[in-house]
Design a protein around this motif. Structure first.
Motif, PDB file in Angstrom:
ATOM      1  N   GLN A 117      42.333 -24.579  92.292  1.00  0.00           N
ATOM      2  CA  GLN A 117      42.989 -25.538  93.192  1.00  0.00           C
ATOM      3  C   GLN A 117      43.572 -24.799  94.396  1.00  0.00           C
ATOM      4  O   GLN A 117      44.779 -24.786  94.589  1.00  0.00           O
ATOM      5  CB  GLN A 117      44.131 -26.259  92.458  1.00  0.00           C
ATOM      6  N   PRO A 118      42.741 -24.182  95.208  1.00  0.00           N
ATOM      7  CA  PRO A 118      43.282 -23.284  96.244  1.00  0.00           C
ATOM      8  C   PRO A 118      43.914 -23.965  97.454  1.00  0.00           C
ATOM      9  O   PRO A 118      44.135 -23.313  98.446  1.00  0.00           O
ATOM     10  CB  PRO A 118      42.058 -22.475  96.652  1.00  0.00           C
ATOM     11  N   LYS A 119      44.268 -25.220  97.364  1.00  0.00           N
ATOM     12  CA  LYS A 119      44.849 -25.911  98.518  1.00  0.00           C
ATOM     13  C   LYS A 119      46.278 -26.376  98.222  1.00  0.00           C
ATOM     14  O   LYS A 119      47.105 -25.587  97.801  1.00  0.00           O
ATOM     15  CB  LYS A 119      43.962 -27.103  98.895  1.00  0.00           C
ATOM     16  N   LYS A 120      46.502 -27.659  98.411  1.00  0.00           N
ATOM     17  CA  LYS A 120      47.853 -28.223  98.318  1.00  0.00           C
ATOM     18  C   LYS A 120      48.482 -28.016  96.942  1.00  0.00           C
ATOM     19  O   LYS A 120      49.655 -27.669  96.845  1.00  0.00           O
ATOM     20  CB  LYS A 120      47.828 -29.714  98.660  1.00  0.00           C
ATOM     21  N   ARG A 121      47.712 -28.208  95.882  1.00  0.00           N
ATOM     22  CA  ARG A 121      48.284 -28.081  94.530  1.00  0.00           C
ATOM     23  C   ARG A 121      48.788 -26.658  94.278  1.00  0.00           C
ATOM     24  O   ARG A 121      49.855 -26.457  93.710  1.00  0.00           O
ATOM     25  CB  ARG A 121      47.237 -28.493  93.494  1.00  0.00           C
ATOM     26  N   LEU A 122      48.017 -25.666  94.695  1.00  0.00           N
ATOM     27  CA  LEU A 122      48.458 -24.268  94.567  1.00  0.00           C
ATOM     28  C   LEU A 122      49.718 -24.046  95.394  1.00  0.00           C
ATOM     29  O   LEU A 122      50.688 -23.451  94.914  1.00  0.00           O
ATOM     30  CB  LEU A 122      47.361 -23.310  95.020  1.00  0.00           C
ATOM     31  N   ASN A 123      49.723 -24.537  96.629  1.00  0.00           N
ATOM     32  CA  ASN A 123      50.898 -24.353  97.490  1.00  0.00           C
ATOM     33  C   ASN A 123      52.133 -25.033  96.913  1.00  0.00           C
ATOM     34  O   ASN A 123      53.242 -24.491  96.988  1.00  0.00           O
ATOM     35  CB  ASN A 123      50.611 -24.867  98.898  1.00  0.00           C
ATOM     36  N   ASP A 124      51.953 -26.222  96.332  1.00  0.00           N
ATOM     37  CA  ASP A 124      53.077 -26.916  95.699  1.00  0.00           C
ATOM     38  C   ASP A 124      53.596 -26.124  94.497  1.00  0.00           C
ATOM     39  O   ASP A 124      54.809 -26.021  94.286  1.00  0.00           O
ATOM     40  CB  ASP A 124      52.670 -28.324  95.260  1.00  0.00           C
ATOM     41  N   MET A 125      52.668 -25.574  93.716  1.00  0.00           N
ATOM     42  CA  MET A 125      53.084 -24.785  92.551  1.00  0.00           C
ATOM     43  C   MET A 125      53.851 -23.532  92.998  1.00  0.00           C
ATOM     44  O   MET A 125      54.890 -23.196  92.436  1.00  0.00           O
ATOM     45  CB  MET A 125      51.875 -24.383  91.709  1.00  0.00           C
ATOM     46  N   ILE A 126      53.330 -22.868  94.003  1.00  0.00           N
ATOM     47  CA  ILE A 126      53.994 -21.666  94.509  1.00  0.00           C
ATOM     48  C   ILE A 126      55.384 -22.017  95.062  1.00  0.00           C
ATOM     49  O   ILE A 126      56.355 -21.292  94.818  1.00  0.00           O
ATOM     50  CB  ILE A 126      53.116 -20.963  95.564  1.00  0.00           C
ATOM     51  N   ALA A 127      55.491 -23.126  95.769  1.00  0.00           N
ATOM     52  CA  ALA A 127      56.797 -23.544  96.303  1.00  0.00           C
ATOM     53  C   ALA A 127      57.786 -23.797  95.168  1.00  0.00           C
ATOM     54  O   ALA A 127      58.948 -23.387  95.229  1.00  0.00           O
ATOM     55  CB  ALA A 127      56.641 -24.796  97.162  1.00  0.00           C
ATOM     56  N   SER A 128      57.313 -24.445  94.108  1.00  0.00           N
ATOM     57  CA  SER A 128      58.184 -24.752  92.970  1.00  0.00           C
ATOM     58  C   SER A 128      58.590 -23.485  92.214  1.00  0.00           C
ATOM     59  O   SER A 128      59.766 -23.238  91.975  1.00  0.00           O
ATOM     60  CB  SER A 128      57.461 -25.719  92.031  1.00  0.00           C
ATOM     61  N   HIS A 129      57.616 -22.676  91.852  1.00  0.00           N
ATOM     62  CA  HIS A 129      57.904 -21.488  91.048  1.00  0.00           C
ATOM     63  C   HIS A 129      58.512 -20.355  91.874  1.00  0.00           C
ATOM     64  O   HIS A 129      59.196 -19.492  91.331  1.00  0.00           O
ATOM     65  CB  HIS A 129      56.650 -21.027  90.315  1.00  0.00           C
ATOM     66  N   GLY A 130      58.277 -20.383  93.177  1.00  0.00           N
ATOM     67  CA  GLY A 130      58.867 -19.370  94.043  1.00  0.00           C
ATOM     68  C   GLY A 130      60.364 -19.528  94.232  1.00  0.00           C
ATOM     69  O   GLY A 130      61.023 -18.652  94.794  1.00  0.00           O
ATOM     70  N   SER A 131      60.914 -20.627  93.735  1.00  0.00           N
ATOM     71  CA  SER A 131      62.363 -20.838  93.850  1.00  0.00           C
ATOM     72  C   SER A 131      63.124 -20.292  92.633  1.00  0.00           C
ATOM     73  O   SER A 131      64.351 -20.261  92.647  1.00  0.00           O
ATOM     74  CB  SER A 131      62.662 -22.328  94.014  1.00  0.00           C
ATOM     75  N   HIS A 132      62.421 -19.869  91.605  1.00  0.00           N
ATOM     76  CA  HIS A 132      63.095 -19.358  90.399  1.00  0.00           C
ATOM     77  C   HIS A 132      64.045 -18.172  90.661  1.00  0.00           C
ATOM     78  O   HIS A 132      65.098 -18.096  90.027  1.00  0.00           O
ATOM     79  CB  HIS A 132      62.086 -18.977  89.322  1.00  0.00           C
ATOM     80  N   PRO A 133      63.725 -17.247  91.571  1.00  0.00           N
ATOM     81  CA  PRO A 133      64.666 -16.139  91.796  1.00  0.00           C
ATOM     82  C   PRO A 133      66.055 -16.586  92.259  1.00  0.00           C
ATOM     83  O   PRO A 133      67.024 -15.851  92.104  1.00  0.00           O
ATOM     84  CB  PRO A 133      63.978 -15.294  92.876  1.00  0.00           C
ATOM     85  N   ASP A 134      66.135 -17.788  92.805  1.00  0.00           N
ATOM     86  CA  ASP A 134      67.421 -18.299  93.298  1.00  0.00           C
ATOM     87  C   ASP A 134      68.027 -19.361  92.381  1.00  0.00           C
ATOM     88  O   ASP A 134      69.055 -19.942  92.715  1.00  0.00           O
ATOM     89  CB  ASP A 134      67.225 -18.898  94.700  1.00  0.00           C
ATOM     90  N   ASP A 135      67.423 -19.599  91.236  1.00  0.00           N
ATOM     91  CA  ASP A 135      67.837 -20.686  90.334  1.00  0.00           C
ATOM     92  C   ASP A 135      68.894 -20.198  89.335  1.00  0.00           C
ATOM     93  O   ASP A 135      68.659 -20.141  88.131  1.00  0.00           O
ATOM     94  CB  ASP A 135      66.612 -21.252  89.616  1.00  0.00           C
ATOM     95  N   ALA A 136      70.071 -19.868  89.841  1.00  0.00           N
ATOM     96  CA  ALA A 136      71.147 -19.358  88.985  1.00  0.00           C
ATOM     97  C   ALA A 136      71.689 -20.424  88.036  1.00  0.00           C
ATOM     98  O   ALA A 136      72.279 -20.092  87.008  1.00  0.00           O
ATOM     99  CB  ALA A 136      72.284 -18.803  89.839  1.00  0.00           C
ATOM    100  N   GLY A 137      71.454 -21.682  88.348  1.00  0.00           N
ATOM    101  CA  GLY A 137      71.929 -22.756  87.475  1.00  0.00           C
ATOM    102  C   GLY A 137      71.197 -22.793  86.147  1.00  0.00           C
ATOM    103  O   GLY A 137      71.788 -23.094  85.119  1.00  0.00           O
ATOM    104  N   ARG A 138      69.906 -22.500  86.168  1.00  0.00           N
ATOM    105  CA  ARG A 138      69.119 -22.537  84.924  1.00  0.00           C
ATOM    106  C   ARG A 138      68.844 -21.144  84.369  1.00  0.00           C
ATOM    107  O   ARG A 138      68.861 -20.950  83.171  1.00  0.00           O
ATOM    108  CB  ARG A 138      67.786 -23.254  85.166  1.00  0.00           C
TER     109      ARG A 138
END
Length: 187
Positions: A117-138
């Motif tokens: 899925q090298p388009k929007k779905r990949l980009n959406d996944m990267i955007a979602s999972h790329g926020s984990h380094p800043d997710d101090a709440g979880r």
């Protein structure tokens, strides 16, 4: 008569003590077995999908036909097994094991989506999972958060593969460390 009662009481006390020691030993042994079985299950679930996806990645690199349908079924099965294992880790190993496992699974997901899925779905996944380094709440442990890759880092397949291996090893070591924390039984 009193010494007979004392003897019965002493026998009961010794029997209860022996029973408690035996139960403690059995509980420790059961916990060790759980740690060992869980760490092996983690390796199995992760690498079963890793090698299936890696074969398809190589096929693409060598301009061979990628079997996206089979890989999609493999990914679906992997995600189910991975989610169940994450719940088991969360229930049985409080601490970082489930988040480390989550991160390893995320890395395999990024590799899968990059291939299929090298388009929007990949980009959406990267955007979602790329926020984990800043997710101090979880993800409360800053050392664990630091292992997660940021959005721009998730674009680098070599780094994603390396991070998968590091997070899987850290998750397995976290579970195995639980077995080493078990107190010895003192007589």
């Amino acid at each position: 008569m009193i010494s007979g009662l004392n003897a019965v009481f002493l026998a009961l006390l010794v029997g209860l003590s022996a029973n408690l020691i035996l139960r403690a030993f059995e509980n420790r042994q059961t916990r060790r077995e759980l740690c060992q079985a869980t760490s092996i299950e983690m390796w199995h679930v992760a690498y079963a999908f890793y090698w299936k996806s890696q074969e398809q990645i190589w096929r693409k690199q060598y301009h061979q036909k990628v079997d996206a349908v089979k890989l999609a079924r493999d990914y679906e099965s992997f995600r189910i097994e991975a989610r169940v294992l994450e719940a088991k880790l969360d229930a049985n190993f409080p601490g970082n094991a489930s988040w480390l496992w989550h991160g390893a699974v995320d890395m395999l997901g990024v590799r899968y989506y990059r291939l299929t899925q090298p388009k929007k779905r990949l980009n959406d996944m990267i955007a979602s999972h790329g926020s984990h380094p800043d997710d101090a709440g979880r993800i409360t442990d800053p050392k664990v958060r630091a292992l997660f890759l940021r959005k721009e880092q998730l674009q680098d397949d070599v780094l994603v593969k390396k991070t998968f291996e590091e997070m899987l090893l850290a998750a397995v070591n976290s579970v195995r460390a639980e077995a080493n924390k078990l107190d010895p039984i003192h007589l």
